[in-house]
Design a protein around this motif. Structure first.
Motif, mmCIF file in Angstrom:
data_model
loop_
_atom_site.group_PDB
_atom_site.id
_atom_site.type_symbol
_atom_site.label_atom_id
_atom_site.label_comp_id
_atom_site.label_asym_id
_atom_site.label_seq_id
_atom_site.Cartn_x
_atom_site.Cartn_y
_atom_site.Cartn_z
ATOM 1 N N ALA A 15 20.796 -44.304 22.471
ATOM 2 C CA ALA A 15 22.008 -45.125 22.472
ATOM 3 C C ALA A 15 21.787 -46.421 23.241
ATOM 4 O O ALA A 15 22.228 -47.501 22.828
ATOM 5 N N ILE A 18 19.908 -48.825 21.154
ATOM 6 C CA ILE A 18 20.768 -49.446 20.155
ATOM 7 C C ILE A 18 21.589 -50.572 20.783
ATOM 8 O O ILE A 18 21.710 -51.674 20.230
ATOM 9 N N VAL A 19 22.160 -50.313 21.977
ATOM 10 C CA VAL A 19 22.949 -51.336 22.670
ATOM 11 C C VAL A 19 22.091 -52.555 22.985
ATOM 12 O O VAL A 19 22.523 -53.706 22.850
ATOM 13 N N VAL A 22 21.718 -54.707 19.920
ATOM 14 C CA VAL A 22 22.919 -55.380 19.445
ATOM 15 C C VAL A 22 23.103 -56.741 20.107
ATOM 16 O O VAL A 22 23.416 -57.732 19.456
ATOM 17 N N LEU A 31 28.348 -54.217 13.325
ATOM 18 C CA LEU A 31 27.387 -53.638 14.259
ATOM 19 C C LEU A 31 27.855 -52.285 14.772
ATOM 20 O O LEU A 31 27.043 -51.396 15.033
ATOM 21 N N SER A 35 25.668 -49.008 14.246
ATOM 22 C CA SER A 35 25.312 -48.203 15.412
ATOM 23 C C SER A 35 25.783 -46.763 15.250
ATOM 24 O O SER A 35 25.096 -45.827 15.672
ATOM 25 N N ILE A 73 20.800 -53.077 12.234
ATOM 26 C CA ILE A 73 21.264 -53.647 13.501
ATOM 27 C C ILE A 73 20.495 -54.928 13.821
ATOM 28 O O ILE A 73 21.084 -55.950 14.203
#
Length: 470
Positions: A15, A18-19, A22, A31, A35, A73
């Motif tokens: 996670a 992923i952040v 972004v 987004l 995600s 993403i």
């Protein structure tokens, strides 16, 4: 509920990754949807290793996370996609719908996987299989005949040249990839690799079964295995074959030989898979050119042709809006790939080529994610039904792999697991001909056995022998 202690930190790490990707979103809704899809895939991948490796589901979730999670993403963050297509991200409504369908698809796969996993019954899966030696011998004989003919026509050098050079040799033989589905294409490209994969796996299984029962390994059994392995080197090597056929061949062989099933082995599988899908996958495309450098993998890699899946989902929506649903025409043509167009004039071209042509691309040898192709054929219902069924298949194979290592389904697991990468990437018109021959041969050559006697433990029985699981 028993939760593996590695699950929460790994999901949180993914996670956080992923952040980090972004950054500062220009379209928070898009987004957020991308995600969400990536997190479903990441969670599914970790769950597929937490209590013992479930290789088919793990492979599917891993590639989805990299290709349809990280890829979109990065593209949404950078504001560009492959081929310099400025239209793919220009319509927010189409982008959002494509992301909703992508999240729906991976959620449906997860539902099919988890629901079937919950119903899995160890006794029903625990039959001991055996190999039909006559079928194995016929497969090796066919490999030698078809293989020698392919070497004679294409030349031995072309089998170790770049894929572009091998494609030129195939075109000269009358088997252009643009006419995929002809008899020539099947004889020179599909059959040699399929027969080699099947022959090698059957040989390995016979050697493992003999070692398990402390039986003597006969010279002819070892010879049949070696002939199949030589066939892999010739017809499924990554120099001249597609990445997905090479992965099917050598990935399935490694998986069948090592038989990893423990949680520890599962997390090693995830680690290797993450490196393979995020780094080695784009690097492997360099085999088309014959040269590569690790420095080629940058942030822009995720907006390159190797990560064209998301924009092809957007393009599929546009194609369906203009031409309507295909009602299974492309799927039927994929299964009947060996029927030449001279016999079946209405045979569909590969679905991704139709979608790419409609999008205005001059280069049409592109991907088409499985859920996009299901949508192209049957709409939203196709995505829901198809992805649930695919998840159920993965779970069925994985349950056999974990709980019944001597069963027919377990012997199919290495092939099915490695095929998941290509099935996800698509198009089915290109992947089904590559995978179907080997899978069908194993279905015929592996004989289902009787269930073990009450009170026996097939997993424990398998582990005590040298060829058993690790």
């Amino acid at each position: 509920m028993n939760i593996n202690p590695w699950v929460p930190p790994l999901v949180l790490l993914g996670a956080a990754f992923i952040v980090l990707l972004v950054g500062e979103p220009s379209d928070p809704v898009a987004l957020g949807l991308a995600s969400f899809s990536a997190l479903i895939a990441l969670t599914g991948a970790v769950q597929s290793a937490a209590h013992g490796l479930r290789p088919a589901a793990a492979a599917f979730y891993l590639f989805w996370f990299a290709w349809l999670g990280v890829g979109p993403i990065a593209q949404l963050t950078l504001g560009r996609v492959a081929w310099g297509d400025t239209r793919a991200l220009a319509d927010p409504a189409a982008v959002h719908l494509a992301l909703v369908l992508t999240a729906l698809a991976i959620a449906c796969f997860s539902i099919g996987d988890l629901a079937t996993r919950a119903r899995a019954s160890r006794p029903s899966l625990a039959a001991r299989a055996s190999i039909r030696p006559g079928v194995h011998a016929l497969v090796v004989a066919a490999l030698m005949l078809v293989g020698l003919n392919a070497v004679r026509v294409l030349g031995l050098d072309s089998l170790f040249a770049s894929r572009t050079e091998r494609g030129d040799a195939l075109d000269a033989a009358g088997g252009s990839l643009s006419d995929a589905g002809g008899v020539v294409y099947a004889l020179y490209t599909v059959l040699p690799s399929g027969l080699a994969i099947a022959a090698t796996l059957l040989g390995l299984y016979r050697l493992q079964l003999a070692a398990r029962s402390f039986a003597r390994v006969h010279v002819h059994e070892l010879g049949l295995f070696l002939v199949g392995f030589v066939g892999l080197i010739l017809f499924a090597n990554p120099l001249s074959q597609t990445r997905f056929i090479a992965l099917l061949a050598f990935g399935a062989l490694v998986l069948a030989a090592l038989r990893p099933r423990t949680p520890g082995a599962g997390f090693v599988f995830l680690a290797v898979g993450a490196v393979a899908t995020l780094l080695l996958y784009p690097l492997a495309s360099a085999f088309r050119r014959g040269s590569f450098s690790a420095a080629e993998v940058t942030a822009d890699t995720f907006a390159s042709a190797d990560f064209d899946g998301f924009q092809q989902v957007v393009n599929t929506l546009s194609y369906v809006q203009t031409h309507g649903l295909a009602a299974g025409h492309h799927l039927l043509s994929a299964v009947l790939f060996f029927v030449p167009r001279s016999v079946w004039p209405d045979k569909a071209t590969i679905a991704s080529a139709d979608v790419a042509t409609h999008a205005g691309y001059s280069f049409t040898n592109l991907s088409l994610p499985i859920h996009a192709e299901l949508y192209l054929q049957f709409g939203g219902v196709g995505i829901i039904v198809g992805m649930v069924l695919l998840g159920m298949l993965a779970s069925r194979v994985d349950s056999a792999w974990l709980h019944a290592p001597l069963s027919k389904w377990a012997m199919l697991a290495p092939l099915v697991s490695m095929a998941m990468f290509g099935v996800l990437r698509g198009p089915l018109g290109a992947q089904v001909p590559a995978y179907l021959p080997a899978i069908l041969i194993l279905l015929v050559a592996v004989r289902s056995g009787a269930p073990p006697t009450p009170g026996s433990d097939p997993v424990a029985d398998y582990r005590v022998h040298p060829a058993g699981a690790r």
